[in-house]
Design an enzyme around this catalytic site. Structure first.
Site, PDB file in Angstrom:
ATOM      1  CB  SER A  60      -0.893   0.029   1.241  1.00 39.17           C
ATOM      2  OG  SER A  60      -1.667  -1.134   1.315  1.00 39.17           O
TER       3      SER A  60
HETATM    4  N1  SAH Z   1      -0.507  -4.902   4.375  1.00 41.83           N
HETATM    5  C1  SAH Z   1       0.142  -4.963   3.091  1.00 41.83           C
HETATM    6  C2  SAH Z   1      -0.875  -4.918   1.965  1.00 41.83           C
HETATM    7  C3  SAH Z   1      -0.798  -6.114   1.115  1.00 41.83           C
HETATM    8  S1  SAH Z   1      -2.013  -6.220  -0.168  1.00 41.83           S
HETATM    9  C4  SAH Z   1       1.184  -3.863   2.964  1.00 41.83           C
HETATM   10  O1  SAH Z   1       1.645  -3.340   3.945  1.00 41.83           O
HETATM   11  O2  SAH Z   1       1.593  -3.534   1.907  1.00 41.83           O
HETATM   12  C5  SAH Z   1      -3.281  -7.170   0.588  1.00 41.83           C
HETATM   13  C6  SAH Z   1      -2.921  -8.567   0.982  1.00 41.83           C
HETATM   14  O3  SAH Z   1      -4.122  -9.182   1.484  1.00 41.83           O
HETATM   15  C7  SAH Z   1      -2.457  -9.461  -0.162  1.00 41.83           C
HETATM   16  O4  SAH Z   1      -1.194  -9.963   0.145  1.00 41.83           O
HETATM   17  C8  SAH Z   1      -3.510 -10.575  -0.229  1.00 41.83           C
HETATM   18  O5  SAH Z   1      -2.990 -11.839  -0.554  1.00 41.83           O
HETATM   19  C9  SAH Z   1      -4.045 -10.555   1.201  1.00 41.83           C
HETATM   20  N2  SAH Z   1      -5.368 -11.170   1.370  1.00 41.83           N
HETATM   21  C10 SAH Z   1      -6.465 -11.078   0.567  1.00 41.83           C
HETATM   22  N3  SAH Z   1      -7.491 -11.806   1.070  1.00 41.83           N
HETATM   23  C11 SAH Z   1      -7.034 -12.355   2.240  1.00 41.83           C
HETATM   24  C12 SAH Z   1      -7.605 -13.226   3.219  1.00 41.83           C
HETATM   25  N4  SAH Z   1      -8.867 -13.689   3.138  1.00 41.83           N
HETATM   26  N5  SAH Z   1      -6.842 -13.600   4.264  1.00 41.83           N
HETATM   27  C13 SAH Z   1      -5.556 -13.156   4.397  1.00 41.83           C
HETATM   28  N6  SAH Z   1      -4.953 -12.352   3.505  1.00 41.83           N
HETATM   29  C14 SAH Z   1      -5.681 -11.958   2.428  1.00 41.83           C
END
Ligand code: SAH
Length: 209
Positions: A60
């Protein structure tokens, strides 16, 4: 490109964008963001953009990481925080600076391994990562005084609401085409919902991969 000065410019921009919480800003200033992205992208790590981290997922943008942290922290010290969507672990690292214990759940196994590597480099001891479907939360460790969901949900998962402590706060993007960031505050008698701002996240999906 990855120097302290670059990080200071990022902090100045976050202040201009309206981030006020000094504890959040100090956490953002103390964690090197470039170690969380591939080397080819490290020169862009401090720009206010989301960047690819593999498997169709993104890290993000700094503004949204700071904003969600600031909202979560509004009641002061956080004891136990649950993050859904570890991705590369950057938001997790920021949370570890503002909460006593951080639990983070990710559904894509190779991303959990990547995040583990990054967080090990920073020697953060108050973080536990789990490969699981985060829509179910972590019932065995509930309740949490903060829950942060970093992927967009089509609706707010019931299990996560149930695992929020009374007095606790959850930040979660909701929507498919158009997404809105919501704050949910649990009181003795209700879950109070506040719409915050338009956002853009990858989708929250069920199951694991
Ligand atoms: N917190 C991260 C953002 C990653 S993007 C950062 O600091 O950059 C969002 C993430 O959510 C992805 O890696 C995706 O695989 C995960 N995600 C989506 N659905 C999910 C679920 N049901 N359980 C756990 N993770 C999930």
């Amino acid at each position: 490109m990855t120097s302290q000065r670059t990080r200071e410019r990022m902090l100045a921009r976050l202040r201009e964008q309206g981030i006020k919480d000094e504890v959040t800003l100090s956490a953002m200033g103390s964690i090197a963001r470039h170690i969380f992205v591939d080397e080819a992208l490290s020169s862009r790590a401090y720009e206010d953009v989301s960047l690819p981290i593999g498997f169709g997922q993104t890290i993000s943008q700094p503004y949204i990481v700071a904003r969600m942290t600031e909202i979560l922290r509004a009641n002061g010290v956080l004891d136990k925080v649950l993050e859904i969507g570890t991705g590369c672990g950057y938001q997790t690292a920021i949370l570890s600076k503002v909460a006593k214990e951080v639990y983070s759940v990710e559904r894509i196994s190779p991303l959990i391994m990547k995040a583990r590597g990054h967080l090990r480099e920073l020697r953060m001891r108050n973080i536990k990562l789990k490969h699981a479907d985060g829509t179910l939360g972590l019932p065995e460790l509930a309740p949490f005084d903060g829950i942060i969901v970093t992927a967009a949900a089509s609706h707010i998962p019931q299990d996560l609401l149930a695992q929020l402590a009374v007095g606790g706060r959850m930040v979660i993007p909701v929507g498919t085409e158009e997404q809105i960031l919501y704050l949910i505050e649990r009181t003795e008698t209700e879950y109070r919902q506040t719409k915050l701002e338009a956002v853009k996240f990858v989708p929250l999906l069920g199951g694991t991969n």
